[in-house]
Design a protein around this motif. Structure first.
Motif, mmCIF file in Angstrom:
data_model
loop_
_atom_site.group_PDB
_atom_site.id
_atom_site.type_symbol
_atom_site.label_atom_id
_atom_site.label_comp_id
_atom_site.label_asym_id
_atom_site.label_seq_id
_atom_site.Cartn_x
_atom_site.Cartn_y
_atom_site.Cartn_z
ATOM 1 N N GLN A 62 -10.104 -0.400 -6.283
ATOM 2 C CA GLN A 62 -9.524 0.625 -6.795
ATOM 3 C C GLN A 62 -9.978 0.814 -8.053
ATOM 4 O O GLN A 62 -9.945 2.098 -8.351
ATOM 5 C CB GLN A 62 -8.574 -0.258 -7.949
ATOM 6 C CG GLN A 62 -7.225 -0.950 -6.839
ATOM 7 C CD GLN A 62 -6.082 0.023 -6.159
ATOM 8 O OE1 GLN A 62 -7.268 0.868 -6.041
ATOM 9 N NE2 GLN A 62 -4.836 0.210 -6.110
ATOM 10 N N LEU A 88 -1.267 -1.111 -3.820
ATOM 11 C CA LEU A 88 -0.600 -0.509 -5.184
ATOM 12 C C LEU A 88 -0.314 -1.908 -6.142
ATOM 13 O O LEU A 88 -0.294 -2.190 -6.887
ATOM 14 C CB LEU A 88 0.729 0.015 -4.676
ATOM 15 C CG LEU A 88 0.625 1.252 -4.368
ATOM 16 C CD1 LEU A 88 2.367 1.720 -3.340
ATOM 17 C CD2 LEU A 88 0.464 2.796 -4.850
ATOM 18 N N VAL A 117 -9.833 -6.734 -5.075
ATOM 19 C CA VAL A 117 -8.805 -5.268 -5.355
ATOM 20 C C VAL A 117 -8.914 -4.796 -6.841
ATOM 21 O O VAL A 117 -8.928 -3.568 -5.855
ATOM 22 C CB VAL A 117 -7.402 -6.024 -5.375
ATOM 23 C CG1 VAL A 117 -6.427 -4.385 -5.511
ATOM 24 C CG2 VAL A 117 -6.606 -6.437 -3.904
ATOM 25 N N GLY A 118 -9.025 -5.391 -7.501
ATOM 26 C CA GLY A 118 -9.811 -4.525 -8.321
ATOM 27 C C GLY A 118 -10.781 -3.698 -8.589
ATOM 28 O O GLY A 118 -10.945 -2.580 -8.874
ATOM 29 N N ARG A 133 -12.029 3.439 -6.505
ATOM 30 C CA ARG A 133 -11.086 4.747 -5.401
ATOM 31 C C ARG A 133 -11.560 5.852 -7.070
ATOM 32 O O ARG A 133 -11.285 6.790 -6.780
ATOM 33 C CB ARG A 133 -10.346 4.443 -5.443
ATOM 34 C CG ARG A 133 -8.958 5.422 -4.678
ATOM 35 C CD ARG A 133 -7.944 5.072 -4.566
ATOM 36 N NE ARG A 133 -7.296 4.649 -5.479
ATOM 37 C CZ ARG A 133 -6.349 4.251 -6.755
ATOM 38 N NH1 ARG A 133 -5.667 6.046 -6.592
ATOM 39 N NH2 ARG A 133 -5.553 3.913 -7.440
ATOM 40 N N ILE A 134 -11.026 4.994 -7.857
ATOM 41 C CA ILE A 134 -11.085 5.696 -9.623
ATOM 42 C C ILE A 134 -12.483 6.600 -9.514
ATOM 43 O O ILE A 134 -12.661 7.451 -9.948
ATOM 44 C CB ILE A 134 -11.012 5.235 -11.275
ATOM 45 C CG1 ILE A 134 -9.749 4.599 -10.560
ATOM 46 C CG2 ILE A 134 -10.393 5.611 -11.583
ATOM 47 C CD1 ILE A 134 -9.207 3.630 -11.222
ATOM 48 N N THR A 138 1.349 -0.923 -0.188
ATOM 49 C CA THR A 138 -0.469 0.195 -0.202
ATOM 50 C C THR A 138 0.892 0.728 0.121
ATOM 51 O O THR A 138 2.020 1.088 -0.083
ATOM 52 C CB THR A 138 -0.762 0.088 1.505
ATOM 53 O OG1 THR A 138 -0.474 0.280 2.123
ATOM 54 C CG2 THR A 138 -1.937 -1.330 1.887
ATOM 55 N N GLU A 191 -3.940 2.751 -0.075
ATOM 56 C CA GLU A 191 -4.527 2.771 -1.246
ATOM 57 C C GLU A 191 -3.513 1.287 -1.863
ATOM 58 O O GLU A 191 -2.253 1.051 -1.369
ATOM 59 C CB GLU A 191 -4.568 3.573 -2.177
ATOM 60 C CG GLU A 191 -5.404 4.944 -1.994
ATOM 61 C CD GLU A 191 -7.085 4.179 -2.118
ATOM 62 O OE1 GLU A 191 -7.320 3.777 -2.622
ATOM 63 O OE2 GLU A 191 -7.780 5.250 -1.142
#
Length: 165
Positions: free
Chosen positions: A159, A50, A155-156, A162-163, A43, A48
């Motif tokens: 993410q 990584l 996790v995808g 988050r986007i 992270t 977040e």
């Protein structure tokens, strides 16, 4: 944590393999038949995620998994923080001080551990977000080999959320 640091931790999962009778009509879960799986989460300073390493099956120490797994290029040159499981890692990771056998930590070492812990708490928040998905937290009923894909999908989704914001 500085803006260019990253934190490491392992996501551990224990699977109970089914035990079947001869006719395989009834399968039961047995604690003695277990399979372990670990994935390393990396992270950033905001918690977040990584990167997630490939799944490592069987009993293995976090530090051994770290030494065997190459880091992605954007993360390889950044300073890294780890928990006590990463003490003694060859490519330097900043870890907390361990209490010596029969001894005690000095006040300076305790203060360093507190500061490191306050920085590392963000990686624990990253794990919390992953374990917020029931499939990664509760009894896992799919094939053990699919767990790696399941965690990558979770996790995808994190993410993606988050986007999107």
């Amino acid at each position: 944590m500085k803006s260019n640091e990253c934190s490491l931790t392992a996501l551990k999962r224990l699977f109970h393999a089914p035990v079947c009778t001869r006719d395989k009509s009834d399968c039961i879960q047995a604690r003695r038949n277990t399979t372990r799986s670990r994935r390393e989460l990396i992270t950033d300073q905001n918690g977040e995620i990584l990167d997630v390493s490939a799944s490592h099956r069987g009993p293995a120490a976090d530090v051994k998994i770290y030494e065997q797994t190459p880091l992605p290029k954007p993360i390889a040159d950044k300073p890294r923080l780890g928990d006590k499981a990463y003490v003694g890692a060859t490519p330097g990771i900043q870890t907390p001080h361990k209490k010596p056998k029969g001894g005690a930590l000095t006040e300076a070492q305790k203060e360093e551990n507190r500061q490191l812990s306050s920085q590392r708490v963000r990686v624990e928040h990253g794990i919390r977000r992953v374990k917020g998905f029931r499939i990664t937290r509760d009894e896992y009923r799919l094939a053990v080999g699919l767990f790696s894909s399941v965690v990558s999908a979770v996790v995808g989704l994190l993410q993606f959320s988050r986007i999107i914001g």
